[in-house]
Design an enzyme around this catalytic site. Sequence first.
Site, mmCIF file in Angstrom:
data_model
loop_
_atom_site.group_PDB
_atom_site.id
_atom_site.type_symbol
_atom_site.label_atom_id
_atom_site.label_comp_id
_atom_site.label_asym_id
_atom_site.label_seq_id
_atom_site.Cartn_x
_atom_site.Cartn_y
_atom_site.Cartn_z
ATOM 1 N N ASP A 19 5.918 -8.633 5.605
ATOM 2 C CA ASP A 19 6.296 -7.765 4.490
ATOM 3 C C ASP A 19 7.619 -8.206 3.858
ATOM 4 O OD1 ASP A 19 6.428 -5.632 2.742
ATOM 5 O OD2 ASP A 19 5.956 -4.133 4.258
ATOM 6 N N CYS A 61 3.796 -3.574 -2.840
ATOM 7 C CA CYS A 61 3.002 -3.609 -1.609
ATOM 8 C C CYS A 61 1.550 -3.196 -1.803
ATOM 9 C CB CYS A 61 3.644 -2.704 -0.554
ATOM 10 S SG CYS A 61 5.277 -3.236 0.001
ATOM 11 N N HIS A 81 -1.151 -0.606 2.831
ATOM 12 C CA HIS A 81 0.127 0.045 2.526
ATOM 13 C C HIS A 81 0.394 1.153 3.543
ATOM 14 C CE1 HIS A 81 3.571 0.990 0.236
ATOM 15 N NE2 HIS A 81 3.101 2.059 -0.375
#
Length: 485
Positions: A49, A89, A143
């Site tokens: 991430d 994201c 997510h």
Amino acid sequence: MNREKYEVQPPLYLILFFMLVAAGCGPKREKNNSVSENTKMNVLFIAVDDLNDWIQLLDSNAPIKTPNLERLASKGMLFTQAYCPSPSCNPSRTAVLTGKMPSSSGVYNNAADWKSALPDALTLPRYFMENGYRTEGAGKIFHHHMNGAFHDTLAFDEFRQMPWPPDAPMPGQKLNGLKWYGTSNTDWGIWPAEDSMHVDERTVGYITQKLAGTFEEPFFLAAGIFRPHMPFFAPSEYFEQYPSDKVQMPEVQENDLDDIPSGGRVLWEETRWFFDGMMKAEKQERGAWKEAVRAYQASATFADAQVGKILDALEKSAYADNTIIVLWSDHGYHLGEKRHWEKFALWEKTTHVPFIIVAPGITRPGSRCSQPVSLASIYPTLVELCGLPPKHGLDAPSLVPLLKDPGTAWKYPALMTYGKGNHAIRSGQWRYIRYADGTEELYDRESDPQEWHNIADNPAHAALKKELAQWLPAQEAAPWPDMKK
């Protein structure tokens, strides 16, 4: 009615049958037998991430140490010009996991309800499940907001959710003592005291335990590493690799936004509070910006170390030689470049990402491909590599031709989208951006790698812009409503 009167003991053969099922010896779920067992490769799917391109994997002069990403790249192919579908994201991960770009799905922002936008979508792990794979995973794959509401529970036989809030002090107990618009996410510092307390350690612990076990079916194993996402927390040993007096800072030009058109200004204004907050912290305590950058670097190297633990476990396992590995970051990250912080923009720094594929028998160890590619190609690529039935209706091409020969002619540029009507095209040396209001940016990445000089208004580039614009979406879905729980 007397219930006891109608109870009948089952025959002995049924009792034995159900005992076998309970013991795991019963019939497996139905598989697609069109794929022979000996052609099925396992898949290790690693998502990181917020990891940008300021890493030694992509540039030996970059400050962020990534020895394990480099180790992974030495086993297969590194795509040096890989780009996220969206610098946010949820839309980026939705595109990777469904094969549908934001302009097709209407999933443009982090709160968009991708499940109702794409009700018939078979996500990547679910497609593998329906074709005979055991699908398991842990961490951040879909997510993570709203306590896992965005997660596709039907796609996994077993999944360890990432707890939220993750591994952080309680709000108000900020490690750095600085006030930054009151959000606990904008924090950084040395934490936790023990690695085992970190959410990524728990994720990786699950993955390594699975690799040490036995799979009766080919597996699709997904590992979602949360760092270097904010808050930038990592154990002290990773901060020690970046001494405060030697932190390399990003290059920033004070007047960088002077040539940004109205469309770019609109996007920048929407998230400028991130950068303004960093400047507020810097004013409050001199050196705060540097410490935040240092913490990002430490967090990125911590994430790299987690990748190393997964690779160690795979190499020790029975699956080392028949497992495809794909590693990607959902988008890039600004640390002040172009007077911007976080993602949510269409420039290089927030869209250029690390991307590696190791495919035994296909990729050559240590190979590199410089063609611009999109992470949306992961879905069709894995389907083809594993010999599954082709999945129709996907928005990006398979990368298998490039995996076999990185010099193969490749006509597809990379497309990035942030919000309806805002797109970037990355092709060869050029980055072309067109915003919803029709305004443009154009950068020559060879002569202007920092993207300091917008040359879109130069008449000499009219034909080039027209050529690049042909790759913009011809039609765009309306923005899908936010998820409500």
